[in-house]
Design an enzyme around this catalytic site. Structure first.
Site, PDB file in Angstrom:
ATOM      1  N   ASP A  33       0.847  -1.181   0.000  1.00 50.94           N
ATOM      2  CA  ASP A  33       0.000   0.000   0.000  1.00 50.94           C
ATOM      3  C   ASP A  33       0.893   1.245   0.000  1.00 50.94           C
ATOM      4  O   ASP A  33       1.864   1.290  -0.759  1.00 50.94           O
ATOM      5  CB  ASP A  33      -0.968  -0.034   1.192  1.00 50.94           C
ATOM      6  CG  ASP A  33      -2.132   0.932   1.031  1.00 50.94           C
ATOM      7  OD1 ASP A  33      -3.156   0.534   0.464  1.00 50.94           O
ATOM      8  OD2 ASP A  33      -1.997   2.092   1.468  1.00 50.94           O
ATOM      9  N   TYR A  43      -3.516  11.114   0.507  1.00 53.31           N
ATOM     10  CA  TYR A  43      -3.874  10.881  -0.899  1.00 53.31           C
ATOM     11  C   TYR A  43      -3.789  12.173  -1.707  1.00 53.31           C
ATOM     12  O   TYR A  43      -3.277  12.190  -2.834  1.00 53.31           O
ATOM     13  CB  TYR A  43      -5.283  10.286  -0.997  1.00 53.31           C
ATOM     14  CG  TYR A  43      -5.321   8.820  -0.650  1.00 53.31           C
ATOM     15  CD1 TYR A  43      -5.401   7.854  -1.649  1.00 53.31           C
ATOM     16  CD2 TYR A  43      -5.258   8.396   0.674  1.00 53.31           C
ATOM     17  CE1 TYR A  43      -5.419   6.501  -1.332  1.00 53.31           C
ATOM     18  CE2 TYR A  43      -5.276   7.047   1.001  1.00 53.31           C
ATOM     19  CZ  TYR A  43      -5.353   6.109  -0.002  1.00 53.31           C
ATOM     20  OH  TYR A  43      -5.359   4.770   0.317  1.00 53.31           O
ATOM     21  N   HIS A  51      -4.515  -7.847  -0.126  1.00 49.42           N
ATOM     22  CA  HIS A  51      -3.838  -6.567   0.017  1.00 49.42           C
ATOM     23  C   HIS A  51      -3.108  -6.404   1.350  1.00 49.42           C
ATOM     24  O   HIS A  51      -2.025  -5.839   1.403  1.00 49.42           O
ATOM     25  CB  HIS A  51      -4.877  -5.458  -0.146  1.00 49.42           C
ATOM     26  CG  HIS A  51      -4.313  -4.084  -0.164  1.00 49.42           C
ATOM     27  ND1 HIS A  51      -3.584  -3.585  -1.232  1.00 49.42           N
ATOM     28  CD2 HIS A  51      -4.368  -3.077   0.753  1.00 49.42           C
ATOM     29  CE1 HIS A  51      -3.217  -2.343  -0.968  1.00 49.42           C
ATOM     30  NE2 HIS A  51      -3.678  -2.010   0.232  1.00 49.42           N
TER      31      HIS A  51
END
EC number: 3.3.2.9
Length: 464
Positions: free
Chosen positions: A225, A375, A432
């Site tokens: 990630d 982000y 993930h």
């Protein structure tokens, strides 16, 4: 005339060679992310012990909010296709209120030594676990492990003993690690940046400084990630200090004609594009397993890359909203097929205690908004525009490719960015959140990667 041409060509050649050399490493980002102006006095570099603590007032407030939660009835037979199913969410909230023992989980969180230290104006939190025993004459290998969103340092709690004491878990004792797991600034118990533009390169620079402060001149790094990008940037900043880079997720931002052709024709001519049979199985049909999956799973990223504070306000105010938002990711990112289940398959890979502990780290620290801002800081200037995206990674790289990762990146694509891939393995299962979900599989892959780097002294060869 000929002499002038030769001089011009020689000048261009020298410029090209020197420009290329300059581009091989990423500049260290020495910023100031604390409140106000950077003080003139030297920053306090002491390392202070830290423990997770919460007050009765905080817990009372949490339970009051859980009691007052409003639920919306889900559509019939919608399972997790519309997001977290509120029928199952009610059951989780009931468990949270009546059975989940946060004080017991705090004891589990505090079983590993934790610390804080000021770096670039921020209090950086990290877990630092040394081996319980070392064979005589041996030294532990420092390993930095970096989490992502919506995870936390707690993701690594099950893999830490497999790396610091591998012999006790049937993994041999040839390589024993000293593990450092920091919280990304703005996540968990690391202070959030107070200024704009704190991105992955900023985080990599902070963690590089952390490793040097701990006395590690050479070390390994591992991530998935955001940990993938932060560790990638760290390898670009300090290639002579990073002995090896291990990733359980990779991505590519520079896509060219070859990538487009491989998407169109790779299913039919895999060898032409360097694809293996497993690449074909995971990637195709590409509309379904690539484009549509990214579109269906990336809505959150667009929100967080544009207006994180707006959405974050509600999540920071409602523990049930926070849980719904985070749990949905632990469902679909673990296995996209879990969306066909009313319970999202959440307890097929995780316990409710583990899932709620991760959520509680976000709740008690109040970090959801600052975690979402990461982000925007990384994506607001566009994909493929940042300097680090244009640079390759030259340190020895190991990639563990888990089958249920959101998007499969074949080695043929990855090697254009990571030019020194020494280990690429298709993992038999997992998604993930690799360290959280399949700690033993990930630990074994890290161990075999480090074994290869050490035996072949690959980190020395990169500087030769």
């Amino acid at each position: 005339m000929l002499l002038e041409v030769l001089l011009v060509l020689g000048t261009l050649l020298i410029y090209f060679l020197f420009s290329k050399k300059k581009e091989e490493t990423l500049p260290f980002k020495d910023g100031w992310w604390g409140r106000g102006q950077k003080p003139l006095t030297k920053e306090d570099s002491s390392i202070r012990p830290f423990k997770v603590e919460t007050t009765e007032e905080e817990l009372s407030d949490l339970f009051r909010r859980l009691d007052q939660a409003r639920f919306t009835e889900p559509l019939e037979n919608s399972c997790f296709h519309y997001g977290t199913n509120s029928v199952h969410l009610r059951k989780i909230v009931s468990y949270w209120k009546n059975q989940f023992n946060w004080k017991k989980q705090v004891e589990i969180l505090n079983k590993y030594p934790q610390f804080k230290t000021k770096i670039q104006g921020l209090d950086i939190h990290f877990v630092h676990v040394k081996p319980p025993r070392l064979p005589e004459g041996r030294a532990a290998k420092p390993l930095l492990m970096v989490h992502g969103w919506p995870g936390s340092f707690y993701e690594f709690y099950k893999i830490i003993p497999l790396l610091t004491d591998p012999a006790s878990h049937g993994l041999g004792d040839e390589h024993i690690f000293e593990v450092i797991c920091p919280s990304i600034p703005g996540y968990g118990f690391s202070e959030a940046p107070h200024k704009k533009d704190f991105n992955s390169v900023s985080a990599a620079s902070v963690f590089y400084e952390l490793m040097l402060r701990l006395g590690f001149n050479e070390f390994y790094i591992q991530g998935g990630d955001w940990g993938w990008l932060i560790c990638t940037n760290l390898a670009q900043i300090a290639p002579n200090h990073v002995k090896g880079l291990h990733l359980n997720m990779v991505s590519v931002s520079k896509l060219g004609l070859t990538h487009l052709l491989s998407v169109l024709l790779g299913q039919y001519f895999p060898g032409l594009f360097g694809f293996q049979d497993e690449d074909v199985r995971r990637m195709f049909p590409f509309l379904k397993k690539g484009l549509y999956r990214i579109l269906s799973e990336s809505g959150y990223a667009h929100i967080q890359a544009t207006k994180p504070d707006t959405a974050g306000c509600g999540l920071n105010d409602s523990p049930v909203g926070l849980a719904a938002y985070i749990l949905e990711k632990f469902s679909s990112w673990t296995d996209i097929e879990f969306q066909n289940l009313e319970d999202g398959g959440l307890e097929r890979k995780f316990s409710l205690d583990d899932l709620l502990t991760n959520i509680m780290i976000y709740w008690v620290s109040g970090c959801i908004v600052s975690s979402m801002r990461f982000y925007k800081e990384n994506l607001q200037k566009g994909i493929g525009t940042q300097k680090h995206e244009k640079l390759t990674v030259q340190v020895p790289t190991g990639i563990a490719s888990f089958p249920n990762e959101i998007l499969h990146i074949p080695q043929a694509w990855a090697k254009k960015k990571y030019t020194n891939i020494v280990s690429f393995h298709f993992m038999p299962r997992g998604g993930h959140f690799a360290a959280f979900e399949e700690p033993e599989l990930l630990a074994k892959d890290i161990l075999q990667f480090v074994d290869k780097v050490e035996k072949e002294q690959l980190w020395k060869k990169k500087g030769e």
